[in-house]
Write a protein that holds these residues in place. Structure first.
Motif, short mmCIF file in Angstrom:
data_model
loop_
_atom_site.label_atom_id
_atom_site.label_comp_id
_atom_site.label_asym_id
_atom_site.label_seq_id
_atom_site.Cartn_x
_atom_site.Cartn_y
_atom_site.Cartn_z
N LYS A 282 58.89 34.87 65.28
CA LYS A 282 60.05 33.80 65.38
C LYS A 282 59.61 32.85 64.37
O LYS A 282 60.26 31.85 63.81
CB LYS A 282 60.08 33.20 66.82
CG LYS A 282 60.66 34.33 67.59
CD LYS A 282 60.83 33.61 69.13
CE LYS A 282 61.34 34.61 70.01
NZ LYS A 282 61.40 34.10 71.32
N LEU A 439 69.86 29.12 58.74
CA LEU A 439 69.29 29.86 59.88
C LEU A 439 70.30 29.34 61.00
O LEU A 439 70.46 28.25 61.20
CB LEU A 439 68.01 29.87 60.22
CG LEU A 439 67.07 30.10 59.04
CD1 LEU A 439 65.57 30.11 59.49
CD2 LEU A 439 67.38 31.66 58.74
N PRO A 441 69.44 30.30 64.78
CA PRO A 441 68.39 30.75 65.76
C PRO A 441 69.14 31.19 67.25
O PRO A 441 68.46 31.88 67.67
CB PRO A 441 67.46 29.87 66.22
CG PRO A 441 67.26 28.78 64.91
CD PRO A 441 68.86 28.76 64.56
N ASN A 444 69.47 34.85 66.96
CA ASN A 444 68.28 35.73 66.71
C ASN A 444 68.46 36.97 67.87
O ASN A 444 68.63 36.82 68.99
CB ASN A 444 67.11 34.91 66.76
CG ASN A 444 66.69 33.94 65.83
OD1 ASN A 444 67.44 33.92 64.78
ND2 ASN A 444 65.71 33.20 65.54
N ASP A 446 65.72 40.11 69.21
CA ASP A 446 64.28 40.89 69.00
C ASP A 446 64.48 42.23 69.06
O ASP A 446 64.93 42.99 70.56
CB ASP A 446 63.35 40.35 69.95
CG ASP A 446 61.85 40.82 70.01
OD1 ASP A 446 61.82 41.92 69.04
OD2 ASP A 446 61.18 40.22 70.44
N ARG A 472 65.07 39.91 64.06
CA ARG A 472 66.33 39.61 63.05
C ARG A 472 66.32 38.05 63.19
O ARG A 472 66.63 37.59 64.39
CB ARG A 472 67.64 40.22 63.52
CG ARG A 472 68.60 39.72 62.50
CD ARG A 472 70.07 40.49 62.94
NE ARG A 472 70.56 40.08 64.20
CZ ARG A 472 71.33 40.88 64.74
NH1 ARG A 472 71.94 41.95 64.24
NH2 ARG A 472 71.83 40.50 65.92
N HIS A 473 66.16 37.32 62.13
CA HIS A 473 66.32 35.91 62.09
C HIS A 473 67.96 35.80 61.67
O HIS A 473 68.14 36.34 60.46
CB HIS A 473 65.64 35.21 60.94
CG HIS A 473 64.24 35.12 61.54
ND1 HIS A 473 63.64 33.91 62.00
CD2 HIS A 473 63.12 35.83 61.43
CE1 HIS A 473 62.27 34.10 62.28
NE2 HIS A 473 61.91 35.29 61.76
N ALA A 474 68.69 35.20 62.53
CA ALA A 474 70.17 35.14 62.00
C ALA A 474 70.46 34.03 61.19
O ALA A 474 69.94 33.17 61.19
CB ALA A 474 70.91 34.93 63.48
N GLY A 598 71.61 38.43 58.26
CA GLY A 598 70.38 38.52 59.00
C GLY A 598 69.27 38.88 58.23
O GLY A 598 69.34 39.62 57.29
#
Length: 606
Positions: A282, A439, A441, A444, A446, A472-474, A598
């Motif tokens: 993260k 971003l 978050p 996000n 996992d 995945r970082h949204a 993402g």
């Protein structure tokens, strides 16, 4: 001083208080002796034919004097007699590194220690604006503590006072210097800079790690083959280890812009030698490191860039800063630029498209001849960005480009991205900051512990491979377009919803050059993606080091399924590729037919 061939010094002969023990090396320009004075053993270098080589000798002496460092042979003093000059240096008990490895057969820990020493020494020299120009095993010595030290600065180049405002990488040399086996491909062209040392160091690293690899790579003459044979590449053997294979591959890039700088190499090696830190997928710092590896510029997390920086990585930059995004070779019949007067640039069959990212975040596209000068490109970019030409600084990847050179000599090719700054930066480094609105978050996800097995998911009428094993970082995409229908309905589902776009993946290494495309008919350019994340992970995702661990980074996207906006392109392998040709970097919302939503990161085994 007379122009006299110096006779060899005899054993027990006294020279300025130094008693000769024996000759330990000889070359075209000098002999090196082991000598003793006041119980201290030293290396005594005696030059030949001084009237022919005084400038080179003085550069070597000056390099040694100013380059005091643990990984550079220590300079002690110099003196002269009626025939020549002598330089006194520390004596390294084990001699050349090649001799040590052959006789001692050290383990991998010792070999990696040598590699760290060499990288640290070169980074130190480059920091002092000294280019060694002859990095090879014969010029690396090992002392009694098993520390590797750079020696023999006979071909070194020191940045002159008149060049002092430039970075070392902006100082170009014209004389062909070095040893063929270790020579970078640009050196025979007579236009190269300190990054030639990086290439030579990569060859040396191969030899240190494995004797068989050393023998094969020296026979290969990698740099000269790259210079003479178009399209030739060298595959670093896997037996050197995954981490070193990746690092050396980067160092042996034909385009010196793509090679890491010495300081980066030293930093990577130090991090690799440390105990890996706990993985935090993260982390914004981890994400910034991955983006830096992809984009070729230094990206920092929100709030950590220099206060003077106005450069932000925004959503529409995620494709535009990768290289290349323009797939087509330009048509020479349509090469005239509308942005400037025709007489300003001489166009020919080597016209290329470039993308530029200007101050304030705007992007654009221009056509220019590879033979044009950077000054001409500056004028072209200035006319499109509406900024004063004399206020612009242009960078290719993290390199500031020199107005006096032509585009092709700078290594700028089709689809290259030029960074446009309005503030001069003498450090030669481009700093970007992740935009606060990049971003989201809250979205996000996992996927690291998820395995979908044979379960099928559909998005936009196409099978969707979820990024299992990745975090995945949204990206903040909701509300960024006229509607959000392209994202589909909320929640975890296996089916498509009306108006939804298919999912695809993109790795920063995806280009037409490394995807065996047979036909790309009707495409004017665009971005290649694939529905197979496995294909991206195996071939195209950037790998990078962070805090002792190795990671991969990729983009997760939606692509426009309308006719003409999503082309299937055929290749020589069993993989589907999609080309989205409606990418328009000059439009305010930029990417139309590929919308990243993402950024994927996963840890891989070293």
């Amino acid at each position: 001083m007379g122009n006299i061939e110096s006779r060899p010094l005899a054993k027990n002969e006294i020279v300025n208080g130094y008693e000769i023990v024996g000759r330990i090396g000889t070359g075209s320009f000098a002999d090196v002796y082991k000598a003793v004075k006041s119980s201290k053993t030293v290396a005594l270098k005696r030059f030949k034919k001084m009237t022919l080589h005084v400038p080179d000798v003085l550069v070597e002496i000056e390099s040694l004097k100013i380059a005091a460092h643990r990984n550079v042979v220590q300079y002690l003093e110099r003196f002269a007699d009626e025939n020549t000059i002598y330089v006194v240096m520390e004596y390294c008990d084990f001699g050349h590194i090649e001799e040590y490895i052959l006789s001692q057969k050290p383990n991998i820990k010792v070999r990696m220690g040598f590699i760290q020493d060499i990288a640290s020494g070169i980074a130190h020299l480059h920091g002092l604006k000294i280019s060694h120009r002859d990095v090879k095993p014969a010029n690396i010595l090992v002392d009694s503590r098993c520390v590797a030290k750079l020696a023999d600065f006979g071909l070194a180049k020191i940045l002159s006072k008149t060049e002092g405002m430039k970075s070392l990488e902006e100082m170009y040399m014209e004389s062909m210097a070095g040893t063929y086996v270790y020579m970078a491909p640009e050196v025979p062209k007579g236009h190269y800079n300190a990054q030639a040392d990086i290439f030579s160091m990569g060859i040396v690293f191969c030899g240190i790690l494995d004797e068989e690899v050393k023998e094969s790579i020296e026979k290969e003459l990698v740099g000269l083959k790259m210079h003479m044979v178009e399209g030739y590449t060298y595959t670093v053997p896997a037996k050197v280890g995954a981490f070193m294979q990746r690092l050396i591959t980067q160092m042996l890039q034909e385009d010196y812009h793509l090679r890491p700088k010495a300081q980066e190499i030293s930093k990577k090696l130090m991090q690799h030698g440390q105990k890996p830190k706990d993985v935090n997928l993260k982390s914004f710092k981890l994400l910034a490191a991955g983006m830096s590896a992809c984009l070729g510029v230094e990206v920092r997390p929100p709030g950590e860039a220099p206060s003077s920086s106005q450069l932000k990585i925004k959503l529409n930059d995620l494709f535009h800063l990768t290289k290349p995004v323009v797939l087509n070779e330009s048509n020479p019949q349509s090469s005239k630029s509308k942005a400037v007067d025709e007489t300003m640039i001489v166009h020919d069959v080597s016209d290329i498209d470039i993308l530029f990212r200007s101050v304030g975040g705007s992007t654009g596209k221009a056509k220019i001849s590879k033979k044009a000068s950077l000054l001409e490109m500056r004028r072209l970019v200035a006319s499109q960005t509406k900024l004063p030409v004399d206020s612009l600084e242009l960078y290719y990847r993290s390199w500031r480009v020199d107005d006096d050179q032509s585009i092709d000599k700078q290594g700028i090719s089709q689809g290259a991205v030029i960074h446009v700054h309005s503030v001069k930066n003498d450090k030669g480094t481009v700093h970007y900051e992740m935009d606060n609105d990049l971003l989201d978050p809250s979205f996000n996800f996992d996927f690291t512990e998820i395995d979908d097995g044979d379960k099928e998911f559909i998005r936009g009428g196409h099978q969707y491979q979820r990024p299992c094993g990745w975090f995945r970082h949204a990206l903040k995409v909701k509300g960024q377009h006229s509607d959000d229908i392209w994202l589909g309905g909320p929640g975890i589902r296996t089916h498509s919803t009306a108006g939804e776009w298919p999912v695809s993946y993109h790795g920063s290494k995806m280009t037409r050059d490394n995807i065996p495309i047979q036909s790309c008919a009707g495409s004017a350019g665009g971005i290649i993606t694939t529905p197979s994340l496995q294909t991206v992970a195996e071939k195209y995702a950037e790998e990078f080091e962070f805090e002792g661990n190795t990671y991969q980074i990729a983009l997760q996207n939606r692509i426009n399924p309308d006719p003409g906006h999503m082309l299937n392109i055929s290749g020589d392998e069993a993989a589907d590729y999609w080309l989205s040709p409606k990418e328009d970097p000059s439009h305010p919302t930029n990417v139309h037919d590929v919308r990243p939503y993402g950024i994927l990161i996963r840890k891989i085994n070293n």
